[in-house]
Motif scaffolding. Structure first.
Motif, PDB file in Angstrom:
ATOM      1  N   ALA A   1      18.112  26.146  31.008  1.00 20.26           N
ATOM      2  CA  ALA A   1      18.951  25.170  30.309  1.00 20.26           C
ATOM      3  C   ALA A   1      20.423  25.403  30.606  1.00 20.26           C
ATOM      4  O   ALA A   1      21.200  24.443  30.780  1.00 20.26           O
ATOM      5  CB  ALA A   1      18.694  25.232  28.800  1.00 20.26           C
ATOM      6  N   ASP A   2      20.820  26.663  30.700  1.00 18.73           N
ATOM      7  CA  ASP A   2      22.214  26.989  31.021  1.00 18.73           C
ATOM      8  C   ASP A   2      22.560  26.519  32.425  1.00 18.73           C
ATOM      9  O   ASP A   2      23.669  26.019  32.669  1.00 18.73           O
ATOM     10  CB  ASP A   2      22.442  28.493  30.878  1.00 18.73           C
ATOM     11  N   VAL A   3      21.628  26.667  33.364  1.00 18.28           N
ATOM     12  CA  VAL A   3      21.863  26.201  34.738  1.00 18.28           C
ATOM     13  C   VAL A   3      22.048  24.692  34.753  1.00 18.28           C
ATOM     14  O   VAL A   3      22.955  24.159  35.408  1.00 18.28           O
ATOM     15  CB  VAL A   3      20.703  26.624  35.662  1.00 18.28           C
ATOM     16  N   HIS A   4      21.193  23.969  34.021  1.00 17.71           N
ATOM     17  CA  HIS A   4      21.331  22.515  33.930  1.00 17.71           C
ATOM     18  C   HIS A   4      22.706  22.138  33.386  1.00 17.71           C
ATOM     19  O   HIS A   4      23.366  21.227  33.916  1.00 17.71           O
ATOM     20  CB  HIS A   4      20.245  21.942  33.021  1.00 17.71           C
ATOM     21  N   ALA A   5      23.128  22.812  32.341  1.00 16.29           N
ATOM     22  CA  ALA A   5      24.415  22.488  31.718  1.00 16.29           C
ATOM     23  C   ALA A   5      25.566  22.756  32.685  1.00 16.29           C
ATOM     24  O   ALA A   5      26.499  21.939  32.806  1.00 16.29           O
ATOM     25  CB  ALA A   5      24.592  23.299  30.434  1.00 16.29           C
ATOM     26  N   ARG A   6      25.511  23.882  33.370  1.00 16.36           N
ATOM     27  CA  ARG A   6      26.582  24.202  34.319  1.00 16.36           C
ATOM     28  C   ARG A   6      26.557  23.262  35.520  1.00 16.36           C
ATOM     29  O   ARG A   6      27.605  22.903  36.063  1.00 16.36           O
ATOM     30  CB  ARG A   6      26.470  25.653  34.767  1.00 16.36           C
TER      31      ARG A   6
END
Length: 306
Positions: A287-292
């Motif tokens: 999820a953090d990768v998607h957000a970044r």
């Protein structure tokens, strides 16, 4: 098993790390114990719901169109692979993906994984390298002695395109920001242009047999890129469509092709194709990768290790 899923369309925060049933391979399929998947911008676009008419996924849905891993089970009729084989593949845009500990894959999308790089890193290869191959080899037919321009050369697709065009014998002018210039030169670029220093069309000289665009650009930039295509040349793009100004323009929508993927794997193992991995993250952190990624904060290919 553990998997990342979203139960509704929305922002990156809707991605859940949860327990799901392990899938069972059907006829012509194998169950892959996932070593890695990767983040592609289309993953976020599908999750947000912007492509629901084009790629109508069932909910809840597991993202991840790239996969590398080890065959754990084989379905009925499978003869190409055996349990224990290491494989890599480009999965369907609409079926459940590889952001999980296991994923089912049809054998026709899989190739034997490269051995020259870690198995998890091999997940950085399929979608982007196939896009580059289909752009450079299929649609542009780059040949020795030609001159090509690659816009977005610092990205995953563009980096592979530079390598493939160089190996085809072309003179390659690459467009990339300064921090990526040395890496792109290492791929075989004869010249690197920094788009932050001014309009690309104003910085290059002469015209090109093929211009490749792998970056999201406004229509006016696409028109300028089309303006440096020589008569009889081609503009190939994966983002903004080319202008209708007489220049032949091709919009590329990547497809799975196991034979092409096997050729790319061979080049990786022969040391002819470099797979750049900017970071490796745990599945729970997808999820953090998607957000970044949506914030434009990723500096290269993110591999997600299951």
């Amino acid at each position: 098993m553990k998997a990342i899923r979203f139960h509704q369309y929305g922002e990156a925060a809707i991605l859940r790390y949860e327990d799901v049933e392990r899938p069972v391979p059907g006829v012509g399929e194998v169950l892959v114990r996932v070593a890695g998947t990767s983040f592609n911008p289309v993953d976020a676009t599908i999750r947000a719901g912007y492509l629901r008419q084009v790629f109508p996924v069932g909910l809840p849905h597991t993202p991840g169109i790239d996969v590398s891993g080890t065959v754990a089970e084989v379905g009925e009729g499978v003869t190409r692979f055996e349990v224990g084989d290491q494989v890599v593949g480009f999965l369907s845009m609409v079926g459940d993906g590889a952001a999980a500990e296991y994923v089912v894959a049809p054998v026709e999308v899989l190739a034997v994984a490269p051995t020259a790089i870690p198995l998890g890193d091999a997940a950085a290869l399929p979608a982007v390298a196939l896009t580059a191959w289909q752009s450079v080899v299929e649609h542009a037919g780059v040949r020795p002695g030609q001159r090509v321009l690659v816009n977005g050369a610092g990205g995953a697709v563009g980096g592979h395109a530079v390598q493939l065009a160089h190996q085809a014998g072309a003179e390659v002018v690459a467009v990339a920001v300064g921090r990526n210039a040395e890496r792109v030169r290492g791929y075989g670029a004869d010249e690197v242009v920094d788009h932050t220093a001014g309009a690309v069309a104003d910085q290059v000289t002469g015209r090109f047999d093929a211009v490749f665009n792998f970056a999201p650009v406004p229509p006016e930039v696409m028109a300028a890129l089309a303006g440096v295509v020589r008569d009889g040349g081609v503009l190939v793009t994966t983002t903004t469509p080319g202008p209708e100004n007489g220049v032949r323009s091709v919009s590329v929508f990547v497809r799975s092709d196991a034979a092409q993927l096997a050729e790319l794997v061979d080049r990786v193992d022969a040391g002819k194709l470099h797979v750049h991995v900017a970071e490796r993250v745990a599945l729970v952190d997808l999820a953090d990768v998607h957000a970044r990624g949506e914030a434009g904060a990723l500096t290269g290919k993110s591999v997600v290790l299951a």
